[in-house]
Every structure is written in C-alpha cells, then in structure tokens.
Design a protein around this motif. Structure first.
Motif, PDB file in Angstrom:
ATOM      1  N   THR A  73       0.886  -1.181  -0.241  1.00 57.51           N
ATOM      2  CA  THR A  73      -0.084   0.122  -0.362  1.00 57.51           C
ATOM      3  C   THR A  73       0.967   1.262   0.181  1.00 57.51           C
ATOM      4  O   THR A  73       0.200   1.973  -0.788  1.00 57.51           O
ATOM      5  CB  THR A  73      -0.933   0.318   1.201  1.00 57.51           C
ATOM      6  OG1 THR A  73      -1.738  -1.314   1.413  1.00 57.51           O
ATOM      7  CG2 THR A  73      -2.000   1.243   1.109  1.00 57.51           C
ATOM      8  N   LEU A  74       2.039   1.447   1.066  1.00 50.40           N
ATOM      9  CA  LEU A  74       2.788   2.448   0.830  1.00 50.40           C
ATOM     10  C   LEU A  74       3.130   2.760  -1.093  1.00 50.40           C
ATOM     11  O   LEU A  74       3.413   3.855  -0.657  1.00 50.40           O
ATOM     12  CB  LEU A  74       3.800   1.894   1.511  1.00 50.40           C
ATOM     13  CG  LEU A  74       4.887   3.269   2.369  1.00 50.40           C
ATOM     14  CD1 LEU A  74       3.993   4.684   3.023  1.00 50.40           C
ATOM     15  CD2 LEU A  74       5.926   3.068   2.818  1.00 50.40           C
ATOM     16  N   PHE A  75       4.182   2.085  -1.208  1.00 50.27           N
ATOM     17  CA  PHE A  75       4.675   1.648  -2.580  1.00 50.27           C
ATOM     18  C   PHE A  75       4.038   1.922  -3.419  1.00 50.27           C
ATOM     19  O   PHE A  75       3.838   2.910  -4.636  1.00 50.27           O
ATOM     20  CB  PHE A  75       5.644   0.577  -3.060  1.00 50.27           C
ATOM     21  CG  PHE A  75       6.521   0.204  -1.455  1.00 50.27           C
ATOM     22  CD1 PHE A  75       7.421   1.351  -1.273  1.00 50.27           C
ATOM     23  CD2 PHE A  75       7.029  -1.133  -1.597  1.00 50.27           C
ATOM     24  CE1 PHE A  75       8.502   1.453  -0.782  1.00 50.27           C
ATOM     25  CE2 PHE A  75       8.363  -0.882  -0.368  1.00 50.27           C
ATOM     26  CZ  PHE A  75       9.336   0.208  -0.309  1.00 50.27           C
ATOM     27  N   GLY A  76       2.345   1.609  -3.083  1.00 48.86           N
ATOM     28  CA  GLY A  76       1.415   1.621  -4.393  1.00 48.86           C
ATOM     29  C   GLY A  76       1.095   3.366  -4.039  1.00 48.86           C
ATOM     30  O   GLY A  76       0.960   4.645  -5.318  1.00 48.86           O
ATOM     31  N   LEU A  77       0.775   3.931  -3.030  1.00 44.03           N
ATOM     32  CA  LEU A  77       0.463   5.437  -3.303  1.00 44.03           C
ATOM     33  C   LEU A  77       1.736   6.132  -3.601  1.00 44.03           C
ATOM     34  O   LEU A  77       1.404   7.686  -3.823  1.00 44.03           O
ATOM     35  CB  LEU A  77       0.117   5.824  -1.381  1.00 44.03           C
ATOM     36  CG  LEU A  77      -1.114   4.874  -1.261  1.00 44.03           C
ATOM     37  CD1 LEU A  77      -1.219   5.347   0.679  1.00 44.03           C
ATOM     38  CD2 LEU A  77      -1.794   5.226  -1.621  1.00 44.03           C
ATOM     39  N   ALA A  78       2.564   5.317  -3.128  1.00 42.49           N
ATOM     40  CA  ALA A  78       4.126   6.815  -3.746  1.00 42.49           C
ATOM     41  C   ALA A  78       3.914   6.685  -5.039  1.00 42.49           C
ATOM     42  O   ALA A  78       4.735   7.727  -5.492  1.00 42.49           O
ATOM     43  CB  ALA A  78       5.181   6.042  -2.895  1.00 42.49           C
ATOM     44  N   SER A  79       3.708   6.088  -5.790  1.00 40.65           N
ATOM     45  CA  SER A  79       3.378   5.611  -7.339  1.00 40.65           C
ATOM     46  C   SER A  79       2.839   6.594  -7.901  1.00 40.65           C
ATOM     47  O   SER A  79       3.194   7.225  -8.974  1.00 40.65           O
ATOM     48  CB  SER A  79       3.532   4.453  -7.580  1.00 40.65           C
ATOM     49  OG  SER A  79       2.445   4.312  -7.378  1.00 40.65           O
ATOM     50  N   TYR A  80       2.121   7.315  -6.658  1.00 41.60           N
ATOM     51  CA  TYR A  80       1.557   8.278  -7.481  1.00 41.60           C
ATOM     52  C   TYR A  80       1.677   9.809  -7.154  1.00 41.60           C
ATOM     53  O   TYR A  80       0.840  10.676  -7.657  1.00 41.60           O
ATOM     54  CB  TYR A  80      -0.677   8.006  -6.647  1.00 41.60           C
ATOM     55  CG  TYR A  80      -1.139   7.309  -6.799  1.00 41.60           C
ATOM     56  CD1 TYR A  80      -1.824   7.768  -8.791  1.00 41.60           C
ATOM     57  CD2 TYR A  80      -1.481   5.691  -6.777  1.00 41.60           C
ATOM     58  CE1 TYR A  80      -2.577   6.039  -8.853  1.00 41.60           C
ATOM     59  CE2 TYR A  80      -2.452   4.746  -7.501  1.00 41.60           C
ATOM     60  CZ  TYR A  80      -2.720   4.597  -8.415  1.00 41.60           C
ATOM     61  OH  TYR A  80      -3.607   4.218  -9.061  1.00 41.60           O
ATOM     62  N   GLY A  81       2.708   9.544  -6.352  1.00 40.55           N
ATOM     63  CA  GLY A  81       3.486  11.003  -6.209  1.00 40.55           C
ATOM     64  C   GLY A  81       2.872  11.896  -5.085  1.00 40.55           C
ATOM     65  O   GLY A  81       2.793  13.066  -5.065  1.00 40.55           O
ATOM     66  N   ILE A  82       2.031  10.882  -4.314  1.00 38.12           N
ATOM     67  CA  ILE A  82       1.316  11.851  -3.354  1.00 38.12           C
ATOM     68  C   ILE A  82       3.035  12.759  -2.150  1.00 38.12           C
ATOM     69  O   ILE A  82       4.061  11.360  -1.870  1.00 38.12           O
ATOM     70  CB  ILE A  82       0.649  10.838  -2.027  1.00 38.12           C
ATOM     71  CG1 ILE A  82      -0.335  10.210  -3.105  1.00 38.12           C
ATOM     72  CG2 ILE A  82       0.351  11.873  -0.975  1.00 38.12           C
ATOM     73  CD1 ILE A  82      -0.706   9.157  -1.946  1.00 38.12           C
ATOM     74  N   LYS A  83       2.785  13.618  -2.281  1.00 37.69           N
ATOM     75  CA  LYS A  83       3.282  14.538  -1.395  1.00 37.69           C
ATOM     76  C   LYS A  83       4.287  13.703   0.549  1.00 37.69           C
ATOM     77  O   LYS A  83       3.005  13.280   0.999  1.00 37.69           O
ATOM     78  CB  LYS A  83       3.412  15.741  -0.875  1.00 37.69           C
ATOM     79  CG  LYS A  83       4.009  16.593  -0.092  1.00 37.69           C
ATOM     80  CD  LYS A  83       3.845  18.243  -0.295  1.00 37.69           C
ATOM     81  CE  LYS A  83       4.610  19.079   0.774  1.00 37.69           C
ATOM     82  NZ  LYS A  83       4.038  20.671   0.628  1.00 37.69           N
ATOM     83  N   GLY A  84       5.619  13.810   0.229  1.00 38.99           N
ATOM     84  CA  GLY A  84       5.696  13.249   1.709  1.00 38.99           C
ATOM     85  C   GLY A  84       5.827  12.076   1.563  1.00 38.99           C
ATOM     86  O   GLY A  84       7.376  10.952   1.978  1.00 38.99           O
ATOM     87  N   LEU A  85       5.676  11.246   0.553  1.00 41.25           N
ATOM     88  CA  LEU A  85       6.193   9.703   0.239  1.00 41.25           C
ATOM     89  C   LEU A  85       7.532   9.468  -0.622  1.00 41.25           C
ATOM     90  O   LEU A  85       8.013   8.569  -0.619  1.00 41.25           O
ATOM     91  CB  LEU A  85       4.893   8.695  -0.340  1.00 41.25           C
ATOM     92  CG  LEU A  85       4.030   7.911   0.711  1.00 41.25           C
ATOM     93  CD1 LEU A  85       2.527   8.248   0.194  1.00 41.25           C
ATOM     94  CD2 LEU A  85       4.470   8.402   2.090  1.00 41.25           C
ATOM     95  N   GLY A  86       7.106  10.831  -1.317  1.00 40.35           N
ATOM     96  CA  GLY A  86       9.110  10.537  -2.269  1.00 40.35           C
ATOM     97  C   GLY A  86       9.890  10.157  -1.458  1.00 40.35           C
ATOM     98  O   GLY A  86      11.188   9.639  -2.136  1.00 40.35           O
ATOM     99  N   TRP A  87      10.187  11.438  -0.624  1.00 38.30           N
ATOM    100  CA  TRP A  87      11.743  10.585   0.333  1.00 38.30           C
ATOM    101  C   TRP A  87      11.924   8.642   0.304  1.00 38.30           C
ATOM    102  O   TRP A  87      12.789   8.492   0.940  1.00 38.30           O
ATOM    103  CB  TRP A  87      11.384  11.486   1.509  1.00 38.30           C
ATOM    104  CG  TRP A  87      12.892  11.782   2.140  1.00 38.30           C
ATOM    105  CD1 TRP A  87      13.645  12.144   1.833  1.00 38.30           C
ATOM    106  CD2 TRP A  87      13.506  10.103   2.848  1.00 38.30           C
ATOM    107  NE1 TRP A  87      15.128  12.007   2.478  1.00 38.30           N
ATOM    108  CE2 TRP A  87      14.865  10.868   3.553  1.00 38.30           C
ATOM    109  CE3 TRP A  87      13.159   9.497   3.393  1.00 38.30           C
ATOM    110  CZ2 TRP A  87      15.876  10.173   3.777  1.00 38.30           C
ATOM    111  CZ3 TRP A  87      13.460   8.687   4.175  1.00 38.30           C
ATOM    112  CH2 TRP A  87      15.098   9.357   4.832  1.00 38.30           C
ATOM    113  N   LEU A  88      11.195   7.928   0.417  1.00 39.58           N
ATOM    114  CA  LEU A  88      10.612   6.949   0.756  1.00 39.58           C
ATOM    115  C   LEU A  88      10.938   6.091  -0.460  1.00 39.58           C
ATOM    116  O   LEU A  88      11.469   5.234  -0.455  1.00 39.58           O
ATOM    117  CB  LEU A  88       9.823   6.543   1.723  1.00 39.58           C
ATOM    118  CG  LEU A  88       9.041   6.016   2.612  1.00 39.58           C
ATOM    119  CD1 LEU A  88       8.434   6.513   2.859  1.00 39.58           C
ATOM    120  CD2 LEU A  88      10.659   6.724   3.705  1.00 39.58           C
TER     121      LEU A  88
END
Length: 609
Positions: free
Chosen positions: A80-95
């Motif tokens: 779920t975390l990587f899926g949300l990060a793939s949408y460019g959600i702010k704050g997850l790009g650092w991960l």
C-alpha cells in the motif's frame, strides 16, 4: 525516423507508446489494483483464517492479527505504501528515491507468497481447504489481485547506485555526475522528472538512523524468537521480499548515505541496540543463539581482513579460532588442562590472541608468496593439520596436552571483578542468565574487533591491502612490499580469531577437535566463515556481521527439515548469489565489478570531429 518514448515511472495515466508489464493490463489500472489489493490485504488480516486452534498462531480471532497474519500485514502495508508513493503523494517520495514501481512489484509478490504459503500450510496440516474461514479465501484473492496489478507495471530504469562510505572524494564526484546525467537523459526522454529530495537537518538524519536500528533490532528479535516452524518460513519470505522491495525503492541506499555521514553515531547506536537484545528475551534460550552468532560474526569480521581487504583466500581460518580457544582453556583453571594455571580473563584473552598471531606468522611466512588457488590449498591443509595435531596429543599418539578427542573439558565460567558470568543477574530490573552475560561480553569483544577493522582499513596499510587485492603486480611496482603487507593481514586476522576463541572456550565449557573442521554441521567452520564474508559483503564492516547472523540463524531454525535442511539452505545461497552476487551489504567497488553492464557506455571523440 520516429523514436519511442517512455512514460515516467510514477505517472498515473497511460501514455501512448509506454512500456507495459508482463500482462496486458494498462499500467494505471495495474497500479490501482496493486494499491487497492495491498489495502484489502491489511483488512483481511483482521479476519479469522481458520476455525480451529490446531494450527498455531491464533488465526481464529477476529479483529486481532496473530502469527503469520502479522507477516502478511507487513507485506500488505509495504504494498500500500509503495502504491501510494507511485502516485506521487507528497511526503512519500523521500521513501522511494529510485521509484516505487519496482518496489511495488516485490512487495506485492511478498504479500502473495506469504499469504498463499499460510493458506497452503493450513490446508495441508488440517486436511483440506474446508478448514479455511472466509478470511483465508479473501486474503488469497486480494493478494492475487495485487500481484496481477503489480505485474502490469512497466519495467523502468535501474535504481541509482548507493554511495559507499569507502569511496574517495573523486569517486563521490563521479557517482553524482553519473547519476545527474541519468536524470537529465530521463528528463529529455520523458518530460519533467521529480526533483531530488531535500537534505534533512542533522537531528532528523540521526532520528532516521535510530529508527533504522530499531527496525533492525525488531526484525532480528522477531526472527530469532519464532516459536514454530511455519512462522519462521513465513518470516524468511517476508524479510526477503521486504528487504528487496526497500532496496529497489532506493531507501537502503539513502539510509546508507546518511549513516556514512554519521559513522560514529551509527556504530554507537548499533551496539546500543545489540546490547538491548538480552533485555528483550524472557529466558536464556534465544540468548544462546545470540552469543554464538556474535562469536561467528566476530571471527567472520577477522576473516574479512584477510579475504575482503587483502584478497587472500584462506580456507583454514577456523584453526586460529581453535588456537585461541585451546590456549584459553589451558590457562583458565580447567581440571583437564596439563598446566596448573588460572589466569584472569584479560591475561588469557591477550595470550590467546598472541598465540594465534604467532601461528598466523608461522603459517603465513613460508606460504604467502603463493597466490590464488595455491594459497587456498595450503591454508586448507593448515586447518586439517591443526585438527589432526590436537586430536593426536592424547598421550598415546603424541604428548598428553590436549586430551585428544575428549578435548579440554570443564572450563570454568568467567569471574571478572566479582561478576560471575555463570550465574543469573538482575540488571535494570531485568534478570539475565548465563548466555546473556556472555552475550554482553562478546559484544564488547565484537566492538574491539570492529574498531580494529575500521582503523586498519582506513589506514595506510589498509589502502595497501586494497591495492594488493586489486592488482598485486601493479601494487608492488608502485613500491608496496606485498609480502610484508599480506603477512600483517594474516597475522592480524589470526589474532582477532584467537581473541574470539578465548570467549568461545568459556561459553561451550569444552574445547574439542571436531569443532574446528573445514566443513562441520554446526558453524563456525572455515566453509561457513568464508560464506558469511561473501554473502554479507566483502570489505565491509556490517556485511560479515549480517551474513554470519543469517548463516547461523537459518540452519538453527531449519532443523525440522531433517535430511533436506542442507538442500534448502544451499538452494537459498544459490538464489542469493544469482540475484545479488556482490553480497547483501556490498562495497561499492565490488558492486560495480558485478554490474558493469549497468554503466552507460562512454564514447570518446576528437575535438571538432
């Protein structure tokens, strides 16, 4: 002539001509399926998966994940975390500095493997799928949906190489320049790209280090404390795919860069976390495994000087561990010792290290002019000569010194400044037993070995070792005395192994010849020590420590496989060497040797051509 462009990895909508994954689902639909499947996987772990408690792990309770459900929950959370990060959600790009799609594929595969393994294990043990509750069918379905969605994602550019703290300033400059050129090429090919993450303040970087160490301690404690066989296999699945996913996301490389900036804080924090391990255990059972892992890891780190830094293939290194153990056993008051000595620990430890160093010089002086396979054969012979010699010193075939196959038994427990290591003690309100006491002592020995390794590798002699390893002929042409440098490495590595052996003698009570064979069922032995160095990462500090922990823990937990134990263990090593030949925590120089094809070709031309 037309060229085909590729879409950015994190794009949420399809682009004409964009690459596709293994199946024909459009990438934006696959991304949605993977992300939604990960969220539903989390929800399914709160349902009952079976109706009977005959399968361990409390999988019959609604609203409370237990046993293997916790591992599936972790994989679902990563998906779920990587899926949300793939949408460019702010704050997850650092991960996900290297992109989220590749990590999403691995985490979804891990969730699928852990869930389906659990479902199959329940059905096999209880006698069919009829023993599954609705939660079991749901988790199997949603993890399959998430996997299919992840397989629809396109294959993209590889992750950037992590920065190695051993690199020079020029190598850091080349690494950064190469990475920037890669980003510029992607920008011209695919349009705007995500800007690099902001540099964190110093206090935030220290918090990241603390969090990483806490996660590492939690994972190790959970793995070593698994209560039944199915849970340990599920742990291996989750840990393997989870580590691969986090590495693909670039997070491991990012954390490595942070730890390289704060090396002293990282080392202190790592040993504080390790010292906390005995206080997390309710009994001394798992502390027993912990102290043997530390002995194994410390000897592997000493071997890393010989193999990883100097490039000398030593197949009889475990003999130096035996020299230190026999020396300490003979002078520590054992009734079966031929000498009526009972030296304090500091004296027996120094004596064991010194005697092992002398043996290293005696063996190395006439043999280190050999190279490669010839040196390996000679060191292998030394290991066998040592074992046969102590076996024959029984008063019949030779002088009565080592008691032959019976060894030196009844080695007394240590007593340092009135602290009896053989008795339980209460520290900070927690009672720790005998093996926990020796675990803390061995941790101090490990700290000494780590400091020696680090100072040696950063010194002038350490650079000479690396030069000898890379090209001995060129190093000697530049004025390096190859024989002297190799002899120092051999002697220092032998001394560190002998130092660890002095503690092993007291932990095991008895020192016998069969403990120091080239290949023995229970490590440490020469084969496992060399495998720990190669598996963890040659030339690094943390690599052999991690490799030794895995090589000791996995066989100890796979004993239920019986005759198939070594087969499963060997298969795991083959797969790891196939997909990560540079080791789990590689040195950057050695990593490039295995992945030269990833480097873009360099074209040189004359000016104005």
């Amino acid at each position: 002539m037309t060229t085909q462009t590729t879409a950015p990895e994190n794009a949420g909508t399809p682009t004409p001509g964009a690459p596709t994954g293994l199946i024909g689902i459009p990438p934006h639909i696959g991304r949605a399926l993977a992300t939604g499947g990960g969220a539903l996987t989390i929800a399914s772990t709160f349902l009952a998966w079976t109706w009977t408690a005959e399968f361990p792990g409390k999988l019959t309770i609604y609203g409370y994940p237990g046993g293997l459900q916790v591992l599936v929950l972790i994989c679902g959370a990563l998906t779920t975390l990587f899926g949300l990060a793939s949408y460019g959600i702010k704050g997850l790009g650092w991960l996900t500095p290297a992109g989220a799609d590749s990590a999403l594929k691995l985490s979804a595969t891990g969730a699928f493997a852990a869930a389906w393994y659990t479902v199959i294990a329940i059905s096999t043990k209880l006698g069919g799928v009829v023993n599954l509750e609705p939660g079991g069918y749901i988790v199997a379905t949603v993890t399959l949906i998430a996997l299919l969605g992840a397989l629809a994602l396109p294959f993209e550019r590889p992750e950037p190489d992590p920065i190695d703290p051993d690199d020079t300033a020029w190598e850091h400059f080349r690494h950064n320049t190469r990475h920037n050129l890669t980003v510029l090429r992607a920008a011209f090919a695919t349009g705007p790209v995500k800007a690099p993450a902001r540099t964190l303040p110093a206090y935030a970087e220290i918090l990241v280090i603390v969090a990483a160490l806490a996660v590492g301690l939690t994972v190790f404690t959970y793995g070593i404390g698994t209560e039944y066989d199915e849970l340990f296999i599920g742990f291996l699945i989750t840990a393997g795919f989870g580590f691969a996913a986090v590495a693909k996301a670039g997070l491991i490389g990012r954390i490595s860069g942070i730890t390289a900036k704060h090396r002293n804080i990282t080392m202190i924090g790592a040993f504080v976390a390790a010292a906390a391990f005995p206080f997390t255990q309710s009994d001394d059972r798992y502390a027993t495994i912990g102290v043997y892992i530390l002995i194994f890891a410390t000897v592997a780190l000493g071997l890393n000087i010989v193999v990883g830094l100097a490039g000398l293939l030593d197949l009889g290194y475990v003999a130096f561990l035996g020299v230190g153990a026999y020396t300490a056993a003979m002078v520590s008051g054992s009734p079966s010792s031929p000498f009526s000595l009972h030296l304090p620990f500091w004296a027996s430890a120094l004596l064991g290290a010194a005697v092992a160093m002398v043996f290293g010089v005696i063996i190395g002086a006439p043999t280190l002019r050999l190279r490669g396979d010839y040196l390996a054969i000679v060191t292998l012979g030394f290991g066998e000569i040592f074992r046969i010699t102590v076996l024959n010193m029984d008063g019949t075939s030779g002088p009565d010194i080592t008691n032959g196959s019976n060894g030196i038994s009844s080695v007394p427990n240590l007593n340092i400044l009135g602290f009896d290591f053989g008795q339980p003690h209460t520290i900070l309100g927690v009672e720790i037993g005998r093996f926990s006491n020796y675990f803390l002592l061995m941790l101090l020995i490990t700290l000494v070995v780590v400091v020696v390794f680090r100072r040696s590798s950063d010194s002038r002699i350490g650079r000479a070792w690396v030069a000898i390893r890379e090209d001995e002929t060129a190093a000697e042409a530049m004025g390096i005395n190859g024989f002297r440098v190799k002899l120092i490495a051999f002697a220092l590595g032998a001394a560190l192994a002998g130092l660890a052996g002095t503690v092993q003698a007291h932990v095991t009570y008895t020192v016998t010849p069969e403990q120091y064979q080239f290949a023995h069922v229970v490590p440490p032995n020469s084969a496992f020590l060399l495998a720990a160095v190669v598996l963890g990462g040659m030339g690094t500090i943390s690599g052999p420590l991690v490799g030794a922990a895995l090589l000791y823990l996995i066989p100890a937990k796979l004993q239920f496989l019986g005759d198939y134990q070594l087969f499963a263990f060997g298969l795991a090593l083959v797969l790891l060497m196939r997909f990560r030949p540079e080791g789990l925590i590689p040195n950057r120089r050695r990593q490039l040797e295995f992945h030269e094809e990833a480097e873009p070709p360099t074209v040189l031309s004359k000016a104005g051509a």
